[in-house]
Design a protein around this motif. Sequence first.
Motif, PDB file in Angstrom:
ATOM      1  N   THR A  64       0.852  -1.199   0.000  1.00  0.00           N
ATOM      2  CA  THR A  64       0.000   0.000   0.000  1.00  0.00           C
ATOM      3  C   THR A  64       0.889   1.252   0.000  1.00  0.00           C
ATOM      4  OG1 THR A  64       0.013   0.027   2.392  1.00  0.00           O
ATOM      5  CG2 THR A  64      -1.882  -1.047   1.352  1.00  0.00           C
ATOM      6  N   ASP A  68      -0.576   7.141   2.857  1.00  0.00           N
ATOM      7  CA  ASP A  68      -2.043   7.020   2.828  1.00  0.00           C
ATOM      8  C   ASP A  68      -2.526   6.137   3.978  1.00  0.00           C
ATOM      9  OD1 ASP A  68      -2.159   8.572   0.686  1.00  0.00           O
ATOM     10  OD2 ASP A  68      -2.671   7.012  -0.793  1.00  0.00           O
ATOM     11  N   TYR A  69      -1.764   5.054   4.180  1.00  0.00           N
ATOM     12  CA  TYR A  69      -2.164   4.097   5.209  1.00  0.00           C
ATOM     13  C   TYR A  69      -2.148   4.741   6.597  1.00  0.00           C
ATOM     14  CZ  TYR A  69      -2.394  -0.183   7.957  1.00  0.00           C
ATOM     15  OH  TYR A  69      -2.777  -1.161   8.847  1.00  0.00           O
ATOM     16  N   VAL A  71      -2.421   7.969   7.285  1.00  0.00           N
ATOM     17  CA  VAL A  71      -3.513   8.958   7.341  1.00  0.00           C
ATOM     18  C   VAL A  71      -4.844   8.247   7.627  1.00  0.00           C
ATOM     19  CG1 VAL A  71      -4.855  10.602   5.954  1.00  0.00           C
ATOM     20  CG2 VAL A  71      -2.352  10.624   5.845  1.00  0.00           C
ATOM     21  N   GLN A  72      -5.008   7.109   6.938  1.00  0.00           N
ATOM     22  CA  GLN A  72      -6.222   6.305   7.109  1.00  0.00           C
ATOM     23  C   GLN A  72      -6.354   5.809   8.558  1.00  0.00           C
ATOM     24  OE1 GLN A  72      -6.160   3.237   4.117  1.00  0.00           O
ATOM     25  NE2 GLN A  72      -7.959   2.279   5.027  1.00  0.00           N
ATOM     26  N   LEU A  73      -5.225   5.355   9.104  1.00  0.00           N
ATOM     27  CA  LEU A  73      -5.228   4.873  10.490  1.00  0.00           C
ATOM     28  C   LEU A  73      -5.613   5.991  11.449  1.00  0.00           C
ATOM     29  CD1 LEU A  73      -2.082   2.601  11.041  1.00  0.00           C
ATOM     30  CD2 LEU A  73      -4.464   1.997  11.373  1.00  0.00           C
ATOM     31  N   LYS A  75      -7.216   8.701  10.860  1.00  0.00           N
ATOM     32  CA  LYS A  75      -8.605   9.100  10.653  1.00  0.00           C
ATOM     33  C   LYS A  75      -9.552   8.142  11.391  1.00  0.00           C
ATOM     34  CE  LYS A  75     -11.771  10.131   6.918  1.00  0.00           C
ATOM     35  NZ  LYS A  75     -12.103   9.833   5.538  1.00  0.00           N
ATOM     36  N   SER A  76      -9.238   6.859  11.256  1.00  0.00           N
ATOM     37  CA  SER A  76     -10.067   5.841  11.907  1.00  0.00           C
ATOM     38  C   SER A  76     -10.021   5.991  13.431  1.00  0.00           C
ATOM     39  CB  SER A  76      -9.573   4.458  11.478  1.00  0.00           C
ATOM     40  OG  SER A  76     -10.070   3.480  12.319  1.00  0.00           O
ATOM     41  N   GLU A  79     -12.044   9.079  14.437  1.00  0.00           N
ATOM     42  CA  GLU A  79     -13.486   8.812  14.313  1.00  0.00           C
ATOM     43  C   GLU A  79     -14.006   7.995  15.488  1.00  0.00           C
ATOM     44  OE1 GLU A  79     -14.603   6.992  10.611  1.00  0.00           O
ATOM     45  OE2 GLU A  79     -14.101   8.826   9.506  1.00  0.00           O
TER      46      GLU A  79
ATOM     47  N   GLU B  95      -1.749   0.837  14.790  1.00  0.00           N
ATOM     48  CA  GLU B  95      -2.706  -0.245  14.496  1.00  0.00           C
ATOM     49  C   GLU B  95      -3.312  -0.789  15.787  1.00  0.00           C
ATOM     50  OE1 GLU B  95      -1.482  -2.172  10.225  1.00  0.00           O
ATOM     51  OE2 GLU B  95      -0.716  -3.143  12.015  1.00  0.00           O
ATOM     52  N   GLN B  98      -5.779   1.702  17.053  1.00  0.00           N
ATOM     53  CA  GLN B  98      -7.011   1.652  16.251  1.00  0.00           C
ATOM     54  C   GLN B  98      -7.911   0.502  16.718  1.00  0.00           C
ATOM     55  OE1 GLN B  98      -6.884  -0.173  12.543  1.00  0.00           O
ATOM     56  NE2 GLN B  98      -8.317   1.218  11.529  1.00  0.00           N
TER      57      GLN B  98
END
Lengths: 235, 295
Positions: A64, A68-69, A71-73, A75-76, A79, B95, B98
């Motif tokens: 990947t 991006d990964y 940023v995605q983490l 963001k999650s 949230e 991770e 998360q």
Amino acid sequence: MNQISEKILSYKKRVWLSFIMLSLLLSIFAGWWMINRLEQLQEVATGLLRSKNYDLLADRLNQTNPEDYLVQLDKSIKESKKKLNGFLPNQSYILINTTLNQFRLFDKDGSLLRQGLVSTGSYTLLRGNNRTWMFKTPRGQLKVLGKTKDPVWVRPDWAFIEEGLKVPPAGHPSRYEYGTLGDYSLNLGDGYLIHGTLYKRFLGLPVTHGCVRMGDEDLEVTFKTLQLGSRVYIY
Amino acid sequence: MSELEIKNNSKTENPGFFSWLLGWLPRQRGLFLVFFILLISIPLTITVLLVVLPVLSTPLLPTEAMLKEQNADSTRLNSASNWDKTSLRLVAAREIEQKTQKNRLSLASKDSIYLLLNLNDSTLSVEIKGLTVHVARANDIFISRRITKASHDALLNWIEQPFTFQQELSTIAKTPVLVIDAPKDTTEAAQLPRKPLEPEKDYVQYSLLFDRQLLLEVKQSEEALPEDAELISNYRYRYDTTISTSFLNKITDPLPSHRPVKISLTMPQADARTIFRAMPHSVYARLILIPPYKQ
């Protein structure tokens, strides 16, 4: 001469045999000790022989776009935290520890306002003729459903049965007790209240029929701080 | 020469039996060799067969075997080329965070009291609907190296879902219930048994077994009182018969795949008792584990 050399030889044999026996005994003892402590030895061996690896993570990342990964983490995580904050109280609340019989009162920002002793359910099971009552304080998240000044206690059936008295009909004057609940009460639903007590020496002990009893000053502050709908966390 | 000096000299001139043996034995080379070989034979065999080989061949966490199977066919990439270990650890930490937040959210949305065990700051917390209501800091902590040494992906899969409570052993009762029968009259009512009007003092130690082989052991940091001896020995007996493996089993299956992954905490009695009593003792009891990720 022969006899002497034979004696020396047999002496040597005995020394050898003794040492072989001794070493075997020691070895067996060490083995027994090791097997009894096998888990600890395996823990040590794991620390020495295994190493943490991130190979699969590296593989995943190589497939990947790393930025991006990340940023995605992030963001999650954000949230989830935001959604989790939605569950938190937005007005003053109270925590009640039924094991230690203590309370902590917080304002809406989460600052501790007051703490002290309470009395909670005694975990007594009363067995009547056809019914049983478990005197325990409910746990979990409850809400203040009502607030009353100078509450009157309407004695339920168990209050008579427990004292060996005949249960009067509903609305009977003997069911109404004035002053027992203190100056204030907060209704938590299902008949459970936070109220005052005449038995202040029992604060800090589990002696109630399920309600939460407080000392006079603590009760007054709690009554004034908690609003209708304020959360009461009992654990 | 004074009497004292003579005594001291005589001490140095007459070494004890073991000192003599240690000096004499190496001089008897053949005997020494045989003695040494026999002495280390059993411990060495145990070390190799029951410690080293099982540790090298057995998956550290239940999820590791699953991952190995999944990745058996896929060809390994030249993985760490773009990533140094520090960056990998950073991503690994994110991770884990998360997963933790996701698990907290899923439990907070249900009406449940759950535990949150954070191995980074050695705390065990009780949460209700996302709010931390009680935090207990461990004075002492033991974390199995099967957790700290497990590969990141195996660990991540292992903590993916909250752990579900399965079995418990304890020195204290979950709910110390007193059963009384309704009295017939006021005289009988006055004679009813009552609970002692003093705080509980029994020694607190318990083991909570969750799914995926997680075993959480908690005990109080205060020393046990002499009157608690029977309570503790009873607990240990039950622990040995339910959780520990027998001597023979240790030899035949030294590192069984079902062996619990242990975390032990020592904390003040009040905290240990509160946590035990606060958690629901049913399949609805959940625990979220935050494994160590801070470097």
